[in-house]
Design an enzyme around this catalytic site. Structure first.
Site, PDB file in Angstrom:
ATOM      1  N   GLY A  11     -26.985 -44.890  30.998  1.00  0.00           N
ATOM      2  CA  GLY A  11     -27.406 -44.236  29.753  1.00  0.00           C
ATOM      3  C   GLY A  11     -26.548 -44.703  28.584  1.00  0.00           C
ATOM      4  N   ARG A  15     -24.160 -39.802  21.960  1.00  0.00           N
ATOM      5  CA  ARG A  15     -23.576 -38.605  21.350  1.00  0.00           C
ATOM      6  C   ARG A  15     -22.062 -38.498  21.530  1.00  0.00           C
ATOM      7  NH1 ARG A  15     -27.249 -34.064  23.746  1.00  0.00           N
ATOM      8  NH2 ARG A  15     -27.919 -35.743  25.123  1.00  0.00           N
ATOM      9  N   GLN A  73     -29.461 -52.051  35.402  1.00  0.00           N
ATOM     10  CA  GLN A  73     -30.757 -51.590  34.889  1.00  0.00           C
ATOM     11  C   GLN A  73     -30.986 -52.340  33.573  1.00  0.00           C
ATOM     12  OE1 GLN A  73     -30.907 -47.576  33.429  1.00  0.00           O
ATOM     13  NE2 GLN A  73     -33.133 -47.455  33.538  1.00  0.00           N
ATOM     14  N   GLY A  78     -35.365 -44.696  31.542  1.00  0.00           N
ATOM     15  CA  GLY A  78     -35.403 -43.391  32.181  1.00  0.00           C
ATOM     16  C   GLY A  78     -34.728 -43.378  33.545  1.00  0.00           C
ATOM     17  N   ARG A 315       9.443 -39.734  31.647  1.00  0.00           N
ATOM     18  CA  ARG A 315       8.425 -40.784  31.515  1.00  0.00           C
ATOM     19  C   ARG A 315       8.294 -41.587  32.812  1.00  0.00           C
ATOM     20  NH1 ARG A 315      10.270 -43.943  26.541  1.00  0.00           N
ATOM     21  NH2 ARG A 315       8.441 -45.186  27.091  1.00  0.00           N
ATOM     22  N   LYS A 333      13.277 -42.605  31.380  1.00  0.00           N
ATOM     23  CA  LYS A 333      12.213 -43.589  31.619  1.00  0.00           C
ATOM     24  C   LYS A 333      12.727 -44.599  32.617  1.00  0.00           C
ATOM     25  CE  LYS A 333      11.622 -47.367  30.371  1.00  0.00           C
ATOM     26  NZ  LYS A 333      11.873 -48.635  29.692  1.00  0.00           N
ATOM     27  N   ASN A 359      27.744 -36.626  35.860  1.00  0.00           N
ATOM     28  CA  ASN A 359      27.485 -35.704  34.754  1.00  0.00           C
ATOM     29  C   ASN A 359      27.326 -36.517  33.478  1.00  0.00           C
ATOM     30  OD1 ASN A 359      27.695 -32.667  33.849  1.00  0.00           O
ATOM     31  ND2 ASN A 359      28.756 -33.924  32.338  1.00  0.00           N
ATOM     32  N   TYR A 369      17.656 -51.581  25.223  1.00  0.00           N
ATOM     33  CA  TYR A 369      16.769 -52.560  24.586  1.00  0.00           C
ATOM     34  C   TYR A 369      17.507 -53.234  23.440  1.00  0.00           C
ATOM     35  CZ  TYR A 369      12.432 -54.254  22.387  1.00  0.00           C
ATOM     36  OH  TYR A 369      11.444 -55.028  21.851  1.00  0.00           O
TER      37      TYR A 369
HETATM   38  C1  UD1 Z   1     -32.056 -35.090  33.618  1.00  0.00           C
HETATM   39  C2  UD1 Z   1     -33.292 -34.629  34.412  1.00  0.00           C
HETATM   40  C3  UD1 Z   1     -33.514 -33.142  34.185  1.00  0.00           C
HETATM   41  C4  UD1 Z   1     -32.270 -32.353  34.538  1.00  0.00           C
HETATM   42  C5  UD1 Z   1     -31.063 -32.888  33.794  1.00  0.00           C
HETATM   43  C6  UD1 Z   1     -29.813 -32.243  34.302  1.00  0.00           C
HETATM   44  C7  UD1 Z   1     -34.808 -36.541  34.527  1.00  0.00           C
HETATM   45  C8  UD1 Z   1     -36.043 -37.148  33.986  1.00  0.00           C
HETATM   46  N1  UD1 Z   1     -34.431 -35.391  33.993  1.00  0.00           N
HETATM   47  O1  UD1 Z   1     -32.390 -34.964  32.250  1.00  0.00           O
HETATM   48  O2  UD1 Z   1     -34.597 -32.687  34.976  1.00  0.00           O
HETATM   49  O3  UD1 Z   1     -32.478 -30.983  34.252  1.00  0.00           O
HETATM   50  O4  UD1 Z   1     -30.933 -34.298  33.995  1.00  0.00           O
HETATM   51  O5  UD1 Z   1     -28.729 -32.593  33.509  1.00  0.00           O
HETATM   52  O6  UD1 Z   1     -34.226 -37.072  35.442  1.00  0.00           O
HETATM   53  N2  UD1 Z   1     -29.596 -42.847  32.921  1.00  0.00           N
HETATM   54  C9  UD1 Z   1     -29.646 -44.181  33.241  1.00  0.00           C
HETATM   55  N3  UD1 Z   1     -30.676 -44.949  32.771  1.00  0.00           N
HETATM   56  C10 UD1 Z   1     -31.645 -44.441  32.003  1.00  0.00           C
HETATM   57  C11 UD1 Z   1     -31.605 -43.074  31.669  1.00  0.00           C
HETATM   58  C12 UD1 Z   1     -30.573 -42.290  32.147  1.00  0.00           C
HETATM   59  O7  UD1 Z   1     -28.755 -44.675  33.947  1.00  0.00           O
HETATM   60  O8  UD1 Z   1     -32.557 -45.203  31.633  1.00  0.00           O
HETATM   61  C13 UD1 Z   1     -28.485 -42.019  33.433  1.00  0.00           C
HETATM   62  C14 UD1 Z   1     -27.601 -41.481  32.329  1.00  0.00           C
HETATM   63  O9  UD1 Z   1     -26.501 -42.349  32.107  1.00  0.00           O
HETATM   64  C15 UD1 Z   1     -27.150 -40.146  32.925  1.00  0.00           C
HETATM   65  C16 UD1 Z   1     -28.284 -39.736  33.846  1.00  0.00           C
HETATM   66  O10 UD1 Z   1     -29.035 -40.891  34.082  1.00  0.00           O
HETATM   67  O11 UD1 Z   1     -25.982 -40.302  33.702  1.00  0.00           O
HETATM   68  C17 UD1 Z   1     -29.152 -38.611  33.277  1.00  0.00           C
HETATM   69  O12 UD1 Z   1     -29.843 -39.059  32.148  1.00  0.00           O
HETATM   70  P1  UD1 Z   1     -30.176 -38.104  30.940  1.00  0.00           P
HETATM   71  O13 UD1 Z   1     -30.928 -38.884  29.937  1.00  0.00           O
HETATM   72  O14 UD1 Z   1     -28.957 -37.411  30.476  1.00  0.00           O
HETATM   73  O15 UD1 Z   1     -31.179 -37.046  31.611  1.00  0.00           O
HETATM   74  P2  UD1 Z   1     -31.547 -35.631  31.037  1.00  0.00           P
HETATM   75  O16 UD1 Z   1     -32.501 -35.792  29.927  1.00  0.00           O
HETATM   76  O17 UD1 Z   1     -30.328 -34.838  30.810  1.00  0.00           O
END
Ligand code: UD1
Ligand code: CA
Length: 452
Positions: A11, A15, A73, A78, A315, A333, A359, A369
């Site tokens: 993903g 945000r 991917q 999705g 440290r 350190k 002590n 250094y």
């Molecule tokens: C997803 C679920 C939702 C659930 C929610 C819980 C789906 C369609 N929806 O929604 O039902 O309630 O999680 O938090 O699965 N990612 C990829 N490639 C992509 C899209 C996403 O690797 O193309 C990864 C993201 O990095 C993330 C995870 O999949 O780690 C979830 O993706 P995200 O878009 O956050 O799903 P939600 O809309 O939250």
């Protein structure tokens, strides 16, 4: 029970507003992706595949030290398309796959193992479900009359009636292979987001007579990190877990809410941790030690019964044997302190080896250094370093030697010697009184002087 974990981490994480990829943001000092990998391994995963975006070199570098396969991917279409990206690696596999996300760092191994058991027990799919106070945004689990799961409907695609369902998809799912990929092949992007939803495999499975189970787990485990506010919430939840675990293992904390623990901290029984202490990564604190308030430790190993702080900074590379005392405003350190050695006040010990029972007086500085390289200071057992001593490294102070206060030591001092490097005191008797008299009469003259 054996299974394959598929961790989705492709993903965009927009945000987070960060140049660091979201899966590498840390919780409890450990990247979120690492938490997912650890939970999968602890639950019994024998093969872990991370699904990454093409521009993910930083994540790939981090993964080099782990036993994780990588699937790319190509475009972020999705969660369904993300899982499908693992097909080439898994197409010849049977057994169970668990799909996880790289942004849910609090998921427990037990929950994953329970999902795997549900599939092993006959379900085709087992979904981790939860009932949040506010289900907005989550996929809803739509049940049949018999109570099995018919489908998962994403919030944006749900009817008003479906939006009133409180049972939500947590995102973690166990599925039989190769059924997973057969179902994914049939998923379309005909929905509100125009994405290939992993969740659509549930309806495809149930209409073809497969059983879909679910397991309600704690909302906290599902806590997904989308922005820095979520990251802080995950950190707070994890800290609370770590502190509870430490206290249950015999650690006293007088104000637990103010103590920060790295997840890898090893804290032995009967350690007392006072308020506002930070135990950073790679620390081991020996039995019965006391960490007084406002101390900060990283990369430190303490033996039994050490007393640290208040306001100490230990440290990386600090190693203390039993009964060492490091007091207020002392920084160490890459230094080893032998049993019972003391540095109680206002001192810097860097690249130093300090013998047992030595002590170190207030204000001692190891000058390690020279602007170019680091140099070592060796202090023998039982040596006494007077206050405000500068030890210019490399330098060796013999066992039981005494260094006079205020010395700047630039060469080695032998065993049992006394070394003082200090100008002789010149004293003029009565000079202070005389000085005061002259100043006072001068002051009077200026005050009585009439204005012109
Ligand atoms: C997803 C679920 C939702 C659930 C929610 C819980 C789906 C369609 N929806 O929604 O039902 O309630 O999680 O938090 O699965 N990612 C990829 N490639 C992509 C899209 C996403 O690797 O193309 C990864 C993201 O990095 C993330 C995870 O999949 O780690 C979830 O993706 P995200 O878009 O956050 O799903 P939600 O809309 O939250
Ligand atoms: Ca999410």
């Amino acid at each position: 029970m054996e299974f394959t974990a598929i961790i989705l981490a492709a993903g965009k994480g927009t945000r987070m507003k960060s140049s660091l990829p979201k899966p590498l943001h840390r919780v409890g000092g450990h990247p979120m992706l690492g938490w997912s990998i650890d939970a999968a391994s602890a639950a019994g995963a024998t093969h872990i595949v991370a699904v990454l975006a093409p521009d993910s070199t930083e994540i790939q570098q981090w993964l080099q030290d782990t036993d994780t396969d990588i699937a790319i991917q190509e475009s972020q279409l999705g969660t369904g398309s993300a899982v499908a990206a693992a097909y080439e690696l898994l197409k010849r596999k049977n057994g169970i796959a668990v799909v996880m996300f790289a942004d849910t760092p609090l998921v427990r191994a037990d929950s994953i193992a329970a999902l795997v058991r549900k599939v092993a027990g006959g379900a085709a799919i087992a979904v981790a479900a939860f009932e949040p106070a506010d289900p907005t945004g989550y996929g809803r689990l739509v049940k049949s009359k018999t109570g099995s799961i018919d489908s998962i409907v994403e919030h944006r695609d749900a009817t008003d009636a479906q939006q009133r369902i409180g049972l939500c998809n947590g995102g973690i799912m166990a599925i039989r292979m190769p059924l997973l990929f057969e179902l994914l092949d049939q998923v379309t992007n005909d929905n509100a987001k125009g994405e290939y939803y992993l969740t659509d495999i549930v309806a495809l499975a149930s209409t073809t007579g497969h059983q879909v189970g679910h397991l309600v787990i704690d909302e906290l485990e599902i806590l997904g990190v989308n922005d820095r506010v979520d990251l802080a919430a995950a950190e707070a939840a994890l800290q609370s877990r770590l502190r509870v675990a430490a206290m249950q293992a015999g650690v006293t904390m007088t104000a637990p809410d103010t103590v920060f623990l790295s997840a890898d901290a090893i804290i032995e029984q009967d350690v007392i941790i006072e308020p506002h202490v930070v135990i950073g990564s790679n620390c081991h604190i020996g039995e019965g030690s006391i960490i007084h308030a406002f101390s900060h430790l990283e990369g430190t190993r303490l033996g039994a019964c050490c007393i640290i702080g208040p306001y100490a900074r230990l440290r990386p590379g600090t190693e203390a044997d039993e009964g060492v005392k490091v007091g207020n405003f002392v920084e160490t350190k890459n230094s080893r302190l032998g049993a019972g050695a003391k540095a109680n006040h206002l001192t810097y010990l860097g690249d130093a080896t300090i013998g047992a029972g030595a002590n170190i007086g207030a204000g001692t500085i190891t000058c390690n250094y020279d602007g170019f390289g680091k140099h070592e200071t060796l202090i023998g057992d039982g040596a006494f370093i007077g206050s405000n001593t500068a030890l210019v490294a490399p330098v060796t102070i013999g066992a039981r030697a005494i260094i006079g206060a205020g010395s700047t030591i630039t060469r080695d001092v032998g065993v049992d010697s006394i070394a003082v490097e200090r100008a002789h005191t010149s004293e003029r008797e009565g000079a202070a009184a005389k000085f005061r008299q002259t100043r006072q009469s001068k002051d009077k003259k200026t005050k009585t002087k009439p204005r012109s």
